[in-house]
Design a protein around this motif. Structure first.
Motif, PDB file in Angstrom:
ATOM      1  N   LEU A  47       0.430  -1.475  -0.136  1.00  0.00           N
ATOM      2  CA  LEU A  47      -0.188  -0.017   0.037  1.00  0.00           C
ATOM      3  C   LEU A  47       0.625   1.215   0.091  1.00  0.00           C
ATOM      4  O   LEU A  47       0.683   1.905  -0.557  1.00  0.00           O
ATOM      5  N   ILE A  48       2.378   1.204   0.710  1.00  0.00           N
ATOM      6  CA  ILE A  48       2.817   2.514   1.005  1.00  0.00           C
ATOM      7  C   ILE A  48       4.059   1.923   0.035  1.00  0.00           C
ATOM      8  O   ILE A  48       4.290   1.096   0.502  1.00  0.00           O
ATOM      9  N   ILE A  49       4.292   2.008  -0.415  1.00  0.00           N
ATOM     10  CA  ILE A  49       5.588   2.857  -1.889  1.00  0.00           C
ATOM     11  C   ILE A  49       6.417   3.644  -1.756  1.00  0.00           C
ATOM     12  O   ILE A  49       6.215   4.614  -1.809  1.00  0.00           O
ATOM     13  N   THR A  50       7.888   3.207  -1.168  1.00  0.00           N
ATOM     14  CA  THR A  50       8.129   4.199  -1.459  1.00  0.00           C
ATOM     15  C   THR A  50       9.438   4.206  -2.612  1.00  0.00           C
ATOM     16  O   THR A  50       9.615   3.365  -3.300  1.00  0.00           O
ATOM     17  N   LYS A  51      10.134   5.472  -2.436  1.00  0.00           N
ATOM     18  CA  LYS A  51      11.317   5.600  -3.801  1.00  0.00           C
ATOM     19  C   LYS A  51      12.368   5.152  -3.368  1.00  0.00           C
ATOM     20  O   LYS A  51      12.846   3.966  -4.758  1.00  0.00           O
ATOM     21  N   VAL A  52      12.664   4.792  -2.121  1.00  0.00           N
ATOM     22  CA  VAL A  52      13.710   3.266  -2.109  1.00  0.00           C
ATOM     23  C   VAL A  52      13.472   1.957  -3.098  1.00  0.00           C
ATOM     24  O   VAL A  52      14.608   1.187  -3.105  1.00  0.00           O
ATOM     25  N   ASP A  53      12.164   1.964  -2.295  1.00  0.00           N
ATOM     26  CA  ASP A  53      12.047   0.726  -3.051  1.00  0.00           C
ATOM     27  C   ASP A  53      12.025   0.099  -4.639  1.00  0.00           C
ATOM     28  O   ASP A  53      12.633  -0.809  -4.888  1.00  0.00           O
ATOM     29  N   PHE A  54      11.683   1.523  -5.354  1.00  0.00           N
ATOM     30  CA  PHE A  54      11.962   1.291  -6.560  1.00  0.00           C
ATOM     31  C   PHE A  54      13.427   1.338  -7.341  1.00  0.00           C
ATOM     32  O   PHE A  54      13.974   0.362  -7.756  1.00  0.00           O
ATOM     33  N   ILE A  55      13.821   2.205  -6.587  1.00  0.00           N
ATOM     34  CA  ILE A  55      15.989   2.646  -6.409  1.00  0.00           C
ATOM     35  C   ILE A  55      16.347   0.702  -5.761  1.00  0.00           C
ATOM     36  O   ILE A  55      16.941   0.507  -7.095  1.00  0.00           O
ATOM     37  N   ALA A  56      15.843   0.047  -5.185  1.00  0.00           N
ATOM     38  CA  ALA A  56      16.138  -1.023  -4.853  1.00  0.00           C
ATOM     39  C   ALA A  56      16.202  -2.296  -6.355  1.00  0.00           C
ATOM     40  O   ALA A  56      17.156  -2.592  -6.478  1.00  0.00           O
ATOM     41  N   TYR A  57      14.621  -2.007  -6.422  1.00  0.00           N
ATOM     42  CA  TYR A  57      14.520  -3.326  -7.458  1.00  0.00           C
ATOM     43  C   TYR A  57      15.615  -2.598  -8.999  1.00  0.00           C
ATOM     44  O   TYR A  57      15.982  -3.544  -9.416  1.00  0.00           O
ATOM     45  N   ILE A  58      15.359  -1.618  -8.963  1.00  0.00           N
ATOM     46  CA  ILE A  58      16.299  -0.950 -10.788  1.00  0.00           C
ATOM     47  C   ILE A  58      18.001  -1.204 -10.531  1.00  0.00           C
ATOM     48  O   ILE A  58      18.415  -1.926 -11.171  1.00  0.00           O
ATOM     49  N   GLN A  59      18.160  -1.222  -9.013  1.00  0.00           N
ATOM     50  CA  GLN A  59      20.100  -1.680  -8.920  1.00  0.00           C
ATOM     51  C   GLN A  59      20.279  -3.072  -9.046  1.00  0.00           C
ATOM     52  O   GLN A  59      20.657  -3.542  -9.412  1.00  0.00           O
ATOM     53  N   TYR A  60      19.032  -3.521  -8.234  1.00  0.00           N
ATOM     54  CA  TYR A  60      19.518  -5.011  -8.864  1.00  0.00           C
ATOM     55  C   TYR A  60      19.304  -5.788 -10.269  1.00  0.00           C
ATOM     56  O   TYR A  60      19.496  -6.387 -10.420  1.00  0.00           O
ATOM     57  N   GLU A  61      18.215  -4.991 -10.536  1.00  0.00           N
ATOM     58  CA  GLU A  61      17.977  -5.257 -11.884  1.00  0.00           C
ATOM     59  C   GLU A  61      19.436  -5.250 -12.847  1.00  0.00           C
ATOM     60  O   GLU A  61      19.890  -6.115 -13.390  1.00  0.00           O
ATOM     61  N   ILE A  62      20.123  -4.235 -12.565  1.00  0.00           N
ATOM     62  CA  ILE A  62      21.180  -3.010 -13.021  1.00  0.00           C
ATOM     63  C   ILE A  62      22.074  -4.364 -12.378  1.00  0.00           C
ATOM     64  O   ILE A  62      23.498  -4.665 -14.104  1.00  0.00           O
ATOM     65  N   ASN A  63      22.667  -4.969 -11.744  1.00  0.00           N
ATOM     66  CA  ASN A  63      23.356  -5.837 -11.152  1.00  0.00           C
ATOM     67  C   ASN A  63      23.568  -6.897 -11.560  1.00  0.00           C
ATOM     68  O   ASN A  63      23.798  -8.185 -12.427  1.00  0.00           O
ATOM     69  N   VAL A  64      22.119  -7.739 -11.969  1.00  0.00           N
ATOM     70  CA  VAL A  64      22.130  -9.083 -12.904  1.00  0.00           C
ATOM     71  C   VAL A  64      22.842  -9.227 -13.992  1.00  0.00           C
ATOM     72  O   VAL A  64      22.723  -9.970 -14.599  1.00  0.00           O
ATOM     73  N   LEU A  65      22.116  -8.081 -14.938  1.00  0.00           N
ATOM     74  CA  LEU A  65      22.695  -7.485 -16.107  1.00  0.00           C
ATOM     75  C   LEU A  65      24.156  -7.419 -16.143  1.00  0.00           C
ATOM     76  O   LEU A  65      25.272  -7.501 -17.526  1.00  0.00           O
ATOM     77  N   GLU A  66      24.413  -6.846 -15.594  1.00  0.00           N
ATOM     78  CA  GLU A  66      25.786  -6.636 -15.121  1.00  0.00           C
ATOM     79  C   GLU A  66      26.497  -7.982 -15.055  1.00  0.00           C
ATOM     80  O   GLU A  66      27.476  -8.158 -15.773  1.00  0.00           O
ATOM     81  N   LEU A  67      25.748  -9.094 -13.857  1.00  0.00           N
ATOM     82  CA  LEU A  67      26.617 -10.298 -14.198  1.00  0.00           C
ATOM     83  C   LEU A  67      26.502 -11.055 -15.474  1.00  0.00           C
ATOM     84  O   LEU A  67      27.381 -11.838 -15.623  1.00  0.00           O
TER      85      LEU A  67
END
Length: 95
Positions: A47-67
């Motif tokens: 229900l309550i979404i923070t900017k940090v949640d989006f940034i964490a997901y984006i960073q995770y996706e970037i890390n997977v692509l780099e790997l």
């Protein structure tokens, strides 16, 4: 909420299985990636979404692509199947 998350995770399974099949990730790593993606998806569907949640997901996706890039460069004689695996993932916006 759970149905949406489940559907999004199920959509990722074939792509992750393909990465396992071509030898970029082990079965244990794929399982770990699914677990992490599920946790991040649930955070984005609260229900309550923070900017940090989006940034964490984006960073995770970037890390997977780099790997993926790093492991592909380590493998000599890159096959067509490996190229298609990454191309498909990039086109669908997953991982």
């Amino acid at each position: 909420m759970a149905e949406i998350v489940q559907q999004r995770i199920e959509n990722r399974i074939p792509e992750l299985e393909q990465l396992e099949r071509v030898g970029l990730f082990s079965k244990k790593e794929v399982k770990s990636m699914l677990k992490r993606a599920t946790a991040l998806e649930y955070k984005l569907h609260r229900l309550i979404i923070t900017k940090v949640d989006f940034i964490a997901y984006i960073q995770y996706e970037i890390n997977v692509l780099e790997l993926i890039k790093k492991r592909r460069s380590m493998l000599e004689g890159e096959s067509v199947e490996r190229f298609l695996a990454q191309y498909t993932l990039l086109q669908t916006g997953h991982i």
